[in-house]
Scaffold this active site. Structure first.
Site, PDB file in Angstrom:
ATOM      1  N   GLY B  40       0.795  -1.224   0.000  1.00 30.08           N
ATOM      2  CA  GLY B  40       0.000   0.000   0.000  1.00 30.08           C
ATOM      3  C   GLY B  40       0.826   1.271   0.000  1.00 30.08           C
ATOM      4  O   GLY B  40       0.287   2.357  -0.251  1.00 30.08           O
ATOM      5  N   CYS B 249     -27.205  -8.707 -17.615  1.00 31.08           N
ATOM      6  CA  CYS B 249     -26.526  -8.422 -18.884  1.00 31.08           C
ATOM      7  C   CYS B 249     -27.465  -8.753 -20.038  1.00 31.08           C
ATOM      8  O   CYS B 249     -28.023  -9.857 -20.098  1.00 31.08           O
ATOM      9  CB  CYS B 249     -25.241  -9.242 -19.000  1.00 31.08           C
ATOM     10  SG  CYS B 249     -24.467  -9.110 -20.626  1.00 31.08           S
ATOM     11  N   CYS B 252     -25.619 -11.825 -22.174  1.00 36.83           N
ATOM     12  CA  CYS B 252     -25.335 -13.137 -21.592  1.00 36.83           C
ATOM     13  C   CYS B 252     -26.202 -13.437 -20.374  1.00 36.83           C
ATOM     14  O   CYS B 252     -26.171 -14.530 -19.836  1.00 36.83           O
ATOM     15  CB  CYS B 252     -23.854 -13.276 -21.227  1.00 36.83           C
ATOM     16  SG  CYS B 252     -23.391 -12.494 -19.671  1.00 36.83           S
ATOM     17  N   CYS B 274     -22.211  -6.677 -19.864  1.00 35.13           N
ATOM     18  CA  CYS B 274     -21.017  -6.916 -19.041  1.00 35.13           C
ATOM     19  C   CYS B 274     -19.865  -6.027 -19.514  1.00 35.13           C
ATOM     20  O   CYS B 274     -19.602  -5.935 -20.719  1.00 35.13           O
ATOM     21  CB  CYS B 274     -20.539  -8.359 -19.180  1.00 35.13           C
ATOM     22  SG  CYS B 274     -21.618  -9.591 -18.473  1.00 35.13           S
ATOM     23  N   CYS B 280     -18.149 -12.186 -20.577  1.00 29.65           N
ATOM     24  CA  CYS B 280     -19.441 -12.193 -21.269  1.00 29.65           C
ATOM     25  C   CYS B 280     -19.401 -13.163 -22.455  1.00 29.65           C
ATOM     26  O   CYS B 280     -20.308 -13.963 -22.647  1.00 29.65           O
ATOM     27  CB  CYS B 280     -19.781 -10.779 -21.737  1.00 29.65           C
ATOM     28  SG  CYS B 280     -21.479 -10.547 -22.273  1.00 29.65           S
TER      29      CYS B 280
END
Lengths: 201, 306
Positions: B40, B249, B252, B274, B280
């Site tokens: 980080g 979606c 899909c 997607c 997808c």
């Protein structure tokens, strides 16, 4: 202290510096990202004694003119030093705290970890990376590690460490974000012990 | 792409292997190792001029160039899609300068470079996800001076960030950030996840892969080792939550993926689809279909005809 290096005695470094240092780096990166996981550095050079091949591979991969290096007494003289100077072009320093990298050839030559640069509060990345050669990465007494990079815990048992090494590692970790990062090396193997590693009792 | 890699010093290569010179790679590699050791934390690095402008992924490209080797399989996505201009160009770049095989398949890739998404499919050990980061400093919007933000990280002084989230709640009734939602790493360093949607934030926690973040213009590298604790900031009474959609979606039918809204015409018709094009496509190949299956946009997958 400019001393000429006898080039006829300097052993070769990597055969293919570009690709060899890339594959060695990826292994080191995995080892630092997954503390305690043993990796093999391949291909490792035939570095001159007392540098083991893994220590040599780390040097060829990470050192250059930007990295002041501290060497323990057995490496500071002779063929190993010349090899590092020739291939890496790294400046050598006498003060442990001035080093970006430190190479320790064996346990009885190891200064305490607290002797090295722990980094700055704002720039903890300026700390020393300590490369410690051990007799073997296996066969010693077991230690359980935890922390980032470790799912649950990981057990390692390197042999040939300084007497109070794990106490020093715990102390080093307790000072986070300060701290040195350690690479244990033996033959062609390497284990990463960054400052995040915690010792489980 | 399966041809043997020519020697790196071949005269006709013009550039060193993977474009960057070896000293630059060493410098970046050292920064990566320190970044992994301090999860980080933003490690400074000497960002080089690249053959694309800042803002086009120079940080991610430099990270990839420093780690990639001829045995890697490289995937590059932009907002989840493999087929957008930026992704296609960067993928071609590495196919050319690093002799790597490229793929759109998330599970086949060893290095995935991404702009603003984490793939839907879970990553695994041995994979590296490289993020392109425009602004690495999560506190920059609150404090313009680097000298100050660096001190705030050094002394773990993150009160200002919490005040900002509180002000969000008092103004909007919720934490309004939807992308680049700040995260706390191992309860120590505040980190920007790059502008990924907050939908993707939970995927960073305890991930199996190595996550590397590169900001070229800002000259910073940061990293998350696998299995690192990543917590999205929140309050007890305003817990963190991800986006959700009433729609599935359109192509899909996926209910659990991140959806992009696509405007279809001037009449206000639209579809949700997607954002992860490979995810997808795989679903459609496996026989899943959504309410607008057969739409002309469905042709993007091989074998699918409307």
């Amino acid at each position: 202290m400019t001393v000429g290096i006898d080039l006829s005695k300097v052993r070769p470094g990597f055969q293919d510096p570009v690709h060899n240092s890339q594959s060695v780096f990826r292994a080191i990166m995995e080892a630092v990202a997954r503390p305690g996981m043993q990796v093999t550095l391949s291909p490792a050079p035939t570095s001159p004694a007392p540098l083991c091949p893994a220590a040599g591979a780390v040097a060829l991969t990470l050192l250059d003119f930007e990295t002041p290096v501290w060497l323990s007494p057995a490496i500071r003289e002779g063929e190993a030093r010349d090899w590092l100077r020739f291939h890496c072009g790294c400046p050598l320093v006498d003060e442990t705290e001035a080093s970006a990298f430190a190479f320790i050839s064996r346990a009885d030559e190891a200064p305490p970890l607290s002797a090295f640069n722990p980094g700055d509060a704002k720039y903890p990345d300026r700390s020393t990376t300590v490369i410690l050669q051990v007799l073997s990465l296996e066969g010693g007494s077991s230690v359980r590690l935890a922390g980032p990079g470790i799912k649950g815990e990981r057990i390692i048992a390197p042999r040939g460490l300084p007497a109070d090494f794990w106490d020093q590692v715990a102390e080093n970790g307790a000072a986070f974000q300060f701290g040195v990062d350690i690479l244990l090396v033996a033959e062609e193997g390497l284990i990463g012990l960054p400052r995040t590693v915690r010792i489980q009792s | 792409m399966t041809e043997a890699s020519p020697p790196a010093n071949l005269a006709e290569r013009y550039y060193n292997y993977a474009y960057l010179d070896e000293q630059t790679k060493r410098m970046i590699r050292r920064a990566i190792l320190k970044a992994l050791a301090i999860p980080g934390y933003q490690a400074p690095f000497g960002s080089r001029e690249m053959p694309v402008p800042y803002g086009w992924g120079t940080g991610g490209i430099q990270l990839t160039a420093a780690i990639i080797g001829p045995d890697d399989v490289y995937k590059c996505i932009d907002q989840g899609a493999d087929d957008t201009t930026n992704a296609v160009s960067i993928r071609k770049f590495f196919a050319k300068v690093a002799d790597v095989a490229t793929t759109e398949d998330t599970s086949d890739a060893t290095i995935i470079q991404t702009r603003h998404r984490i793939p839907e499919q879970s990553l695994k050990a041995g994979q590296v996800l490289v993020f392109q980061v425009p602004q690495p400093e999560p506190l920059r919007g609150l404090e313009a001076r680097e000298t100050e933000t660096r001190a705030m990280h050094a002394y773990e002084e993150y009160g200002l960030q919490y005040v900002s989230l509180y002000e969000n709640i008092s103004a909007y009734g919720r934490i309004a950030a939807t992308a680049g939602y700040p995260v706390m790493i191992e309860e120590r360093y505040l980190m920007s996840p790059s502008p990924i949607p907050k939908f993707d934030n939970p995927k960073m926690d305890d991930n199996e892969a190595i996550l590397l973040f590169g900001a070229g213009r800002e000259k910073r590298i940061y990293a998350l080792p696998p299995h690192t604790r990543v917590r999205s900031l929140d309050f007890e009474d305003y817990p963190f939550e991800v986006q959700s959609w009433e729609e599935n979606c359109a192509l899909c039918g996926a209910e659990d993926s991140y959806l992009d809204e696509v405007v279809l015409d001037d009449a206000g018709n639209k579809m949700f689809v997607c954002s992860d094009s490979h995810f997808c496509g795989e679903r459609r190949k496996a026989g899943h279909s959504g309410p607008m299956a057969g739409h002309q946009l469905d042709q993007t997958v091989e074998g699918n005809t409307p």
